[in-house]
Design a protein around this motif. Structure first.
Motif, PDB file in Angstrom:
ATOM      1  N   ALA A  14      12.618  -1.328   2.310  1.00 22.50           N
ATOM      2  CA  ALA A  14      12.835  -2.404   1.345  1.00 22.50           C
ATOM      3  C   ALA A  14      13.723  -3.498   1.931  1.00 22.50           C
ATOM      4  O   ALA A  14      13.440  -4.693   1.785  1.00 22.50           O
ATOM      5  CB  ALA A  14      13.458  -1.824   0.073  1.00 22.50           C
ATOM      6  N   VAL A  19      12.279  -6.798   0.032  1.00 18.31           N
ATOM      7  CA  VAL A  19      11.733  -6.549  -1.303  1.00 18.31           C
ATOM      8  C   VAL A  19      12.526  -5.417  -1.945  1.00 18.31           C
ATOM      9  O   VAL A  19      13.410  -4.819  -1.324  1.00 18.31           O
ATOM     10  CB  VAL A  19      10.229  -6.179  -1.243  1.00 18.31           C
ATOM     11  N   SER A  20      12.207  -5.117  -3.194  1.00 18.23           N
ATOM     12  CA  SER A  20      12.899  -4.040  -3.893  1.00 18.23           C
ATOM     13  C   SER A  20      12.335  -2.676  -3.513  1.00 18.23           C
ATOM     14  O   SER A  20      11.210  -2.568  -3.006  1.00 18.23           O
ATOM     15  CB  SER A  20      12.779  -4.236  -5.406  1.00 18.23           C
ATOM     16  N   ALA A  23       9.114  -2.103  -5.300  1.00 15.59           N
ATOM     17  CA  ALA A  23       7.941  -2.727  -4.682  1.00 15.59           C
ATOM     18  C   ALA A  23       7.389  -1.853  -3.566  1.00 15.59           C
ATOM     19  O   ALA A  23       6.162  -1.684  -3.434  1.00 15.59           O
ATOM     20  CB  ALA A  23       8.297  -4.104  -4.145  1.00 15.59           C
ATOM     21  N   LYS A  26       5.523   1.051  -5.086  1.00 17.19           N
ATOM     22  CA  LYS A  26       4.202   0.668  -5.587  1.00 17.19           C
ATOM     23  C   LYS A  26       3.178   0.596  -4.467  1.00 17.19           C
ATOM     24  O   LYS A  26       2.031   1.030  -4.612  1.00 17.19           O
ATOM     25  CB  LYS A  26       4.280  -0.680  -6.316  1.00 17.19           C
ATOM     26  N   VAL A  27       3.585   0.056  -3.313  1.00 18.13           N
ATOM     27  CA  VAL A  27       2.678  -0.019  -2.174  1.00 18.13           C
ATOM     28  C   VAL A  27       2.331   1.378  -1.690  1.00 18.13           C
ATOM     29  O   VAL A  27       1.170   1.692  -1.395  1.00 18.13           O
ATOM     30  CB  VAL A  27       3.301  -0.855  -1.034  1.00 18.13           C
ATOM     31  N   VAL A  34      -0.911  -4.522  -7.113  1.00 19.43           N
ATOM     32  CA  VAL A  34      -0.102  -4.952  -5.969  1.00 19.43           C
ATOM     33  C   VAL A  34      -0.885  -5.991  -5.166  1.00 19.43           C
ATOM     34  O   VAL A  34      -2.044  -5.775  -4.816  1.00 19.43           O
ATOM     35  CB  VAL A  34       0.264  -3.746  -5.075  1.00 19.43           C
ATOM     36  N   SER A  35      -0.251  -7.115  -4.851  1.00 18.15           N
ATOM     37  CA  SER A  35      -0.940  -8.188  -4.128  1.00 18.15           C
ATOM     38  C   SER A  35      -1.145  -7.817  -2.664  1.00 18.15           C
ATOM     39  O   SER A  35      -0.412  -7.004  -2.094  1.00 18.15           O
ATOM     40  CB  SER A  35      -0.134  -9.486  -4.211  1.00 18.15           C
ATOM     41  N   MET A  38       2.011  -8.668  -0.601  1.00 17.50           N
ATOM     42  CA  MET A  38       3.071  -7.672  -0.711  1.00 17.50           C
ATOM     43  C   MET A  38       2.717  -6.424   0.082  1.00 17.50           C
ATOM     44  O   MET A  38       3.563  -5.857   0.788  1.00 17.50           O
ATOM     45  CB  MET A  38       3.292  -7.313  -2.183  1.00 17.50           C
ATOM     46  N   LYS A  39       1.481  -5.984  -0.029  1.00 18.85           N
ATOM     47  CA  LYS A  39       1.042  -4.788   0.684  1.00 18.85           C
ATOM     48  C   LYS A  39       1.198  -4.971   2.191  1.00 18.85           C
ATOM     49  O   LYS A  39       1.726  -4.090   2.888  1.00 18.85           O
ATOM     50  CB  LYS A  39      -0.423  -4.496   0.331  1.00 18.85           C
ATOM     51  N   VAL A  42       5.029  -4.996   3.259  1.00 16.97           N
ATOM     52  CA  VAL A  42       5.662  -3.674   3.259  1.00 16.97           C
ATOM     53  C   VAL A  42       5.100  -2.801   4.372  1.00 16.97           C
ATOM     54  O   VAL A  42       5.845  -2.098   5.073  1.00 16.97           O
ATOM     55  CB  VAL A  42       5.475  -2.999   1.884  1.00 16.97           C
TER      56      VAL A  42
END
Length: 340
Positions: A14, A19-20, A23, A26-27, A34-35, A38-39, A42
């Motif tokens: 993170a 990112v958090s 997040a 979620k990935v 999840v966009s 973002m994927k 990460v």
């Protein structure tokens, strides 16, 4: 002696990605919504840090990251194509797949599904299961469930199936265009009652509708059989034993088509010279040059992938039912031709 390198944690990922922790989680879970940006962000940080999620830690947080896949019959080679699609998508989303078979009827199926649920699997993919819609609803209320091969919609589970009405129409229209009129369809009769949402029921419906649409209602011929190689061989003898045998057969599955073709080969009956044979599934063996089976392609890899994506969405909290039909395609090879 140098100290051992500290294993990267979700917090490290993170921080590196900016990112958090939520997040990153979620990935890792392949969470719904999840966009792609973002994927990618990460996953780039995970690669840079050499991060690998701990299965034990994930399980302690309430998820085993395992999916149970139930099948009725592993001897059906098309099932392996579906499983390949399921497994590939599951691995991309961080899940492991466990497979159970129950080919002896509804009671064995119920025991197998209960065993999967007792082992705290996060969700179930049921491939062409036995039982009524009410029984499937009960399973769906207990655990996230996607039914693959049965038609929907359900209320507490998702469905993914080939558009079997359209698939049967492709076969009948193809054979009629070649000049066939006496076209038989092999209707699978198994250990349990045929429910209206099962593929054998829907494909038979599509066959009848297409025959009527082509003005051949008087030629409709549903031959009860088994969708297996042995069932196809038995059906071949039954068709040939008639006073006026059909000139073509829609076998319902490739496995039954293989049985028909093998029996015709033994008897010296040329295909398609004396008899046209069309399967359904496009199993891997159908494309072998020694077989070259005309068949319907269900896009098995895609169906398995869609089923897994829907199941992960359900695991992540979606409750609205989804019913997906995958368009079939006719693959014309060497087992269909004009009648003699």
């Amino acid at each position: 002696m140098t100290g051992q390198t500290k294993r990267a944690t979700i917090s490290d990922v993170a921080l590196h990605a900016g990112v958090s922790r939520a997040a990153v989680s979620k990935v890792l879970r392949g969470a719904y919504g999840v966009s792609d940006i973002m994927k990618t962000r990460v996953e780039t940080s995970m690669d840079a840090l050499g991060y690998r999620p701990s299965a034990l830690a994930r399980g302690m947080r309430g998820s085993s990251f395992t999916l149970g896949v139930f099948v009725v019959d592993l001897s059906n080679t098309f099932v392996s194509v579906l499983i390949e699609g399921i497994r590939t998508e599951a691995e991309l989303r961080g899940y492991q797949v466990f497979i159970g078979e129950a080919n002896r009827g509804l009671n064995q199926q119920q025991r197998m599904i209960e065993a999967m649920m007792d082992r705290k699997m996060d969700g179930l993919v049921l491939i062409a299961p036995f039982g009524t819609e009410e029984e499937l609803e009960k399973i769906g209320r207990s655990t996230p469930t996607v039914v693959l091969g049965r038609h929907g919609p359900g209320q507490n589970y998702d469905t993914v199936a080939s558009d079997d009405v359209a698939g049967s129409a492709l076969i009948v229209d193809h054979l009629v265009s070649l000049g066939h009129r006496r076209i038989t369809h092999l209707l699978h009769i198994g250990r349990e009652k045929n429910e209206s949402t099962m593929p054998q029921s829907v494909r038979a419906k599509g066959y009848v509708e297409a025959m009527v649409r082509n003005g051949l209602e008087g030629e409709v011929d549903l031959l009860e059989s088994r969708w297996s190689q042995e069932g196809g061989a038995v059906a071949a003898d039954q068709m040939l034993g008639r006073a006026a045998p059909p000139t073509a057969v829609h076998t319902g599955t490739d496995m039954a088509a293989f049985g028909v073709l093998a029996r015709f080969y033994d008897l010296g009956i040329p295909v398609p010279g004396d008899f046209s044979v069309v399967g359904y599934d496009n199993a891997l063996a159908a494309a072998l040059p020694q077989i070259a089976l005309t068949t319907v392609d269900q896009s098995g890899i895609e169906m398995g992938s869609i089923a897994t994506r829907l199941l992960v969405e359900r695991i992540e909290g979606r409750s609205e039912p989804v019913s997906t039909l995958v368009p079939p395609k006719l693959v014309i090879r060497k087992t269909s031709g004009p009648p003699r």
